[in-house]
Design an enzyme around this catalytic site. Sequence first.
Site, mmCIF file in Angstrom:
data_model
loop_
_atom_site.group_PDB
_atom_site.id
_atom_site.type_symbol
_atom_site.label_atom_id
_atom_site.label_comp_id
_atom_site.label_asym_id
_atom_site.label_seq_id
_atom_site.Cartn_x
_atom_site.Cartn_y
_atom_site.Cartn_z
ATOM 1 N N CYS A 100 0.835 -1.207 0.000
ATOM 2 C CA CYS A 100 0.000 0.000 0.000
ATOM 3 C C CYS A 100 0.862 1.246 0.000
ATOM 4 C CB CYS A 100 -0.918 0.004 1.223
ATOM 5 S SG CYS A 100 -1.965 1.467 1.304
ATOM 6 N N CYS A 160 -0.422 6.390 7.054
ATOM 7 C CA CYS A 160 -1.803 6.173 7.490
ATOM 8 C C CYS A 160 -1.799 5.452 8.835
ATOM 9 C CB CYS A 160 -2.520 5.334 6.440
ATOM 10 S SG CYS A 160 -4.094 4.655 6.967
ATOM 11 N N CYS A 186 -7.323 1.319 -0.346
ATOM 12 C CA CYS A 186 -7.313 0.760 1.002
ATOM 13 C C CYS A 186 -7.496 -0.742 0.858
ATOM 14 C CB CYS A 186 -8.406 1.371 1.873
ATOM 15 S SG CYS A 186 -8.265 0.844 3.598
ATOM 16 N N GLN A 243 -19.237 -6.940 14.388
ATOM 17 C CA GLN A 243 -17.856 -7.288 14.090
ATOM 18 C C GLN A 243 -17.461 -6.878 12.670
ATOM 19 O OE1 GLN A 243 -15.654 -8.127 16.123
ATOM 20 N NE2 GLN A 243 -16.514 -9.292 17.806
ATOM 21 N N TYR A 284 -22.309 -8.781 27.762
ATOM 22 C CA TYR A 284 -21.852 -7.864 26.710
ATOM 23 C C TYR A 284 -22.257 -8.466 25.363
ATOM 24 C CZ TYR A 284 -18.866 -6.536 30.670
ATOM 25 O OH TYR A 284 -18.387 -6.186 31.915
ATOM 26 N N GLU A 310 -27.065 -6.767 27.571
ATOM 27 C CA GLU A 310 -26.440 -5.718 26.761
ATOM 28 C C GLU A 310 -27.068 -4.372 27.114
ATOM 29 O OE1 GLU A 310 -24.533 -3.294 24.607
ATOM 30 O OE2 GLU A 310 -23.910 -5.390 24.433
ATOM 31 N N CYS A 358 -10.668 -8.857 23.055
ATOM 32 C CA CYS A 358 -10.074 -8.112 21.944
ATOM 33 C C CYS A 358 -8.820 -7.368 22.392
ATOM 34 C CB CYS A 358 -11.089 -7.127 21.360
ATOM 35 S SG CYS A 358 -11.633 -5.829 22.498
#
Length: 510
Positions: A124, A138, A221, A342, A369, A390, A464
Amino acid sequence: MSRLRAARFGEPGPGRAIGASDSARRATSDKSARQGRGTPRPVLDVEIDALDANGDGVATAGGLRITVPFTIPGELVRVRVVDRTRGRPSAPLGTRRPTARGAPATATLVEVLRPSPHRTTPPCRHFGGNAASGIGPCGGCTWQHIAYAEQLRLKAELVDRLVRASVPHAPAVRPTLAATPVERPWGYRNKVHFVFGSQGPTLTMGHYARGSRRIIPVVECPVHDERGNVFAFRARDVFTAAGLLAADGSRGTLRSLAIRVGGRTREIMATLIVSNDRDRRVRAATRRLLDQAPPTSMHLNVHARDDAFIFGPSTRRIHGSARMRDEIAGASFLMSPAAFFQTNVPAAEMLVRLVLDASGPPSRVLDLYAGSGLFAIPLAAAGHDVVAVEENRLAIADGEAALKLNSAAQGRCRFMARRVEAALPTLRAADVVVLDPPREGCPPQVLHEVFGRLRPSRAVYVSCNPEALARDLRPICRTGYQISTLQPVDMFPQTAHIETVVVLDRSGTG
């Protein structure tokens, strides 16, 4: 799953190994190493001995700890120290030397003197040393210079080192699962997002520069799904021709463009984010865009504040359906334009399969969650009785609407619109608990309620952030739970971000 995401994005394409010639070893041009007027900044030759949690290389020189983006452990590099006082305070991972005290200094890469055998040519033109002069790299991708097989190995290694530092007797981390072909880890982002900026009187569209809110105009991108790129660049051209301006000035209104592309369907949902909806030229230009290339649906979101969040509180449908439909692990899902879902659909399906496999025969499952039901709906369809907690009511509404499309899950899944901390004291029993917390991990009271009071026979923690995961696993294991498996999943190739699915079992002596 109700994670609020700031606008951060990236790039990609298959790279090739870099040879040992001077031209191939040079990571940046000489002009990128030149500094402005003032005191010259030191140039050092250092060996990269670790990676920090952001995926940047870490070295030590004269007792000074230095972070160097776009490097790989084992490399000898020439760097220019640019900041001794404001380095990020993240601890290095996998260090082989004593760590200097205090926050690390930051440095820019001048030249790679001894490249890693895993170094590749980033495809890229907006990445790292490939970035055009004067705009800076970037901020979306951090690892395009690393061969993908090595990226997968490094991610498993980072999780392993962090978890073992917190829980020394943890089992070895399994190899990272790739959701893309290993030979082509590109085009994986089903969520495409660009921000608008200005170059003089001209509208531009791109991503934020690394470590800043400065917008880099981009022409490609490669980590985005190409269908999203095609629509975004067509929209940019229509808006430019209409004389529209970015919201970074007193007369402009355009903030960003978010596009969701179906992973298992052909649907495309586009959302234009503006600072206000009073500009008639925006309406006219949007109508022309819809005449040329209508997506499945299009929405207008009004976000008056100039902050790090993508969406504002008000969204209006201007074309097509109110929600987008996609399929994961045999279940149908509905997504509102401003709700979190996601980014990488094939990787999300891997997470769901891992959670389903870990949950065993039908039982009582508590999904914390829960978002719009990524885990809850497939679990219910598999025969489990699920309570999904949630706090984001927009996500709850999407989940409840999706339940109507999944007959096997109906009557087995109940959504609870409350904060997890508030809901847990009202819940009395669960055989399995699924936790998918935001990036900062679980608050102590959540860990106490789940592992100290409810004490399910099994818990599945979907993380995550390996730093938060390692921190949470220590008190969990002290309550009598043992880690059975640690499985990283690569949700974001070309970055250091890692998803990890951890299966925890209650020991007989706990």
